[in-house]
Design an enzyme around this catalytic site. Sequence first.
Site, PDB file in Angstrom:
ATOM      1  N   VAL A   1       0.852  -1.192   0.000  1.00  0.00           N
ATOM      2  CA  VAL A   1       0.000   0.000   0.000  1.00  0.00           C
ATOM      3  C   VAL A   1       0.888   1.242   0.000  1.00  0.00           C
ATOM      4  O   VAL A   1       1.708   1.428   0.900  1.00  0.00           O
ATOM      5  CB  VAL A   1      -0.919   0.017   1.232  1.00  0.00           C
ATOM      6  CG1 VAL A   1      -1.859   1.218   1.185  1.00  0.00           C
ATOM      7  CG2 VAL A   1      -1.714  -1.293   1.335  1.00  0.00           C
ATOM      8  N   CYS A   2       0.743   2.081  -0.998  1.00  0.00           N
ATOM      9  CA  CYS A   2       1.574   3.285  -1.056  1.00  0.00           C
ATOM     10  C   CYS A   2       0.884   4.389  -1.829  1.00  0.00           C
ATOM     11  O   CYS A   2       0.057   4.139  -2.709  1.00  0.00           O
ATOM     12  CB  CYS A   2       2.945   2.977  -1.675  1.00  0.00           C
ATOM     13  SG  CYS A   2       2.889   2.456  -3.404  1.00  0.00           S
ATOM     14  N   VAL A   3       1.241   5.622  -1.472  1.00  0.00           N
ATOM     15  CA  VAL A   3       0.766   6.818  -2.152  1.00  0.00           C
ATOM     16  C   VAL A   3       1.981   7.716  -2.369  1.00  0.00           C
ATOM     17  O   VAL A   3       2.826   7.851  -1.476  1.00  0.00           O
ATOM     18  CB  VAL A   3      -0.303   7.567  -1.327  1.00  0.00           C
ATOM     19  CG1 VAL A   3      -0.622   8.927  -1.942  1.00  0.00           C
ATOM     20  CG2 VAL A   3      -1.576   6.729  -1.209  1.00  0.00           C
TER      21      VAL A   3
ATOM     22  N   TYR B   1      -5.718   2.673   8.532  1.00  0.00           N
ATOM     23  CA  TYR B   1      -6.420   1.398   8.602  1.00  0.00           C
ATOM     24  C   TYR B   1      -7.495   1.400   9.694  1.00  0.00           C
ATOM     25  O   TYR B   1      -8.553   0.793   9.528  1.00  0.00           O
ATOM     26  CB  TYR B   1      -5.418   0.266   8.806  1.00  0.00           C
ATOM     27  CG  TYR B   1      -4.416   0.175   7.680  1.00  0.00           C
ATOM     28  CD1 TYR B   1      -4.830   0.162   6.354  1.00  0.00           C
ATOM     29  CD2 TYR B   1      -3.042   0.127   7.931  1.00  0.00           C
ATOM     30  CE1 TYR B   1      -3.913   0.109   5.314  1.00  0.00           C
ATOM     31  CE2 TYR B   1      -2.124   0.072   6.903  1.00  0.00           C
ATOM     32  CZ  TYR B   1      -2.568   0.072   5.598  1.00  0.00           C
ATOM     33  OH  TYR B   1      -1.665   0.024   4.568  1.00  0.00           O
TER      34      TYR B   1
ATOM     35  N   TYR C   1      -7.072   6.308   1.727  1.00  0.00           N
ATOM     36  CA  TYR C   1      -8.373   5.810   2.199  1.00  0.00           C
ATOM     37  C   TYR C   1      -9.218   5.333   1.021  1.00  0.00           C
ATOM     38  O   TYR C   1      -9.876   4.294   1.085  1.00  0.00           O
ATOM     39  CB  TYR C   1      -9.096   6.910   2.970  1.00  0.00           C
ATOM     40  CG  TYR C   1     -10.449   6.498   3.500  1.00  0.00           C
ATOM     41  CD1 TYR C   1     -10.561   5.805   4.707  1.00  0.00           C
ATOM     42  CD2 TYR C   1     -11.608   6.794   2.799  1.00  0.00           C
ATOM     43  CE1 TYR C   1     -11.804   5.409   5.198  1.00  0.00           C
ATOM     44  CE2 TYR C   1     -12.848   6.402   3.277  1.00  0.00           C
ATOM     45  CZ  TYR C   1     -12.944   5.722   4.477  1.00  0.00           C
ATOM     46  OH  TYR C   1     -14.177   5.331   4.955  1.00  0.00           O
TER      47      TYR C   1
END
Length: 268
Positions: free
Chosen positions: A186-188, A232, A199
Amino acid sequence: MATASRLLAPAPPPAARPRCLPSNRVAVPRLRCRASAATSPAGGAALLERDGAAVALREFVTLDELRAAVRLRVRTFYEYAIESVGAEDQKRALADREFEALQDRISGKMINFQRVSCINGTVPLSSYLMAAEELCSMCKFVEDGEERVVVGSLDLNKCLWLPDELTGMRPGVNEDSQTRAYLSNVCVAKELQNKGLGYALVDKSKKLAREWGITDLYVHVAIDNIAGQKLYKKSGFVYEGEEPAWRARFLGRPRRLLLWLDMNKEPL
């Protein structure tokens, strides 16, 4: 807000060190959900808006997009000083290895992975992103003649466990454990963090997990990743367990928490 669960560990050059970038490199207002049913070049993907520029959220479509997503992960999880000897070669080699491994997981060639999907957030290459030159050059792909940039990514893995990670306990041994899944990688992009994109990516993965018949969704997060834990928790995950200190030392990484989401309680 990065959760690196399945990137292959690199062997960084001796001179490698974290690269500091100005926090104000790109000024991006907060993203917001679009309520209309309008579609984008992503073919019906969910959308976020940023002053008229849409961030499309969808499962990957082309291998070019998949490779761009892998490059974003390498950029997010492993950074090197610009002057480091061999840094660019190291990043390219790491991206190539992970690209092949991700293709193997998606195609079902790896044992235990029953179904895998890469979900990305992409934006058109436009003037408001041009200040982020490295992001655009590293994470760009072309689709139907349009240049787009992957700015967020994660994997949804339908499997019993992830290698080198804590295993979820639900469903129980007497239940159908084929309804368990994990989020990973999970990465931005740093330029778009804290804008609601993380989100939105998790929410998109939850919708896809429901389509797959998943009842129990898990994610691992480093114990010192406070931003990830908050994300989360906001998404409905709760604590289930944590990695022993000796195991984290053996694997050479911060301890991980295992978080669980009861999909049966998620609103339709």
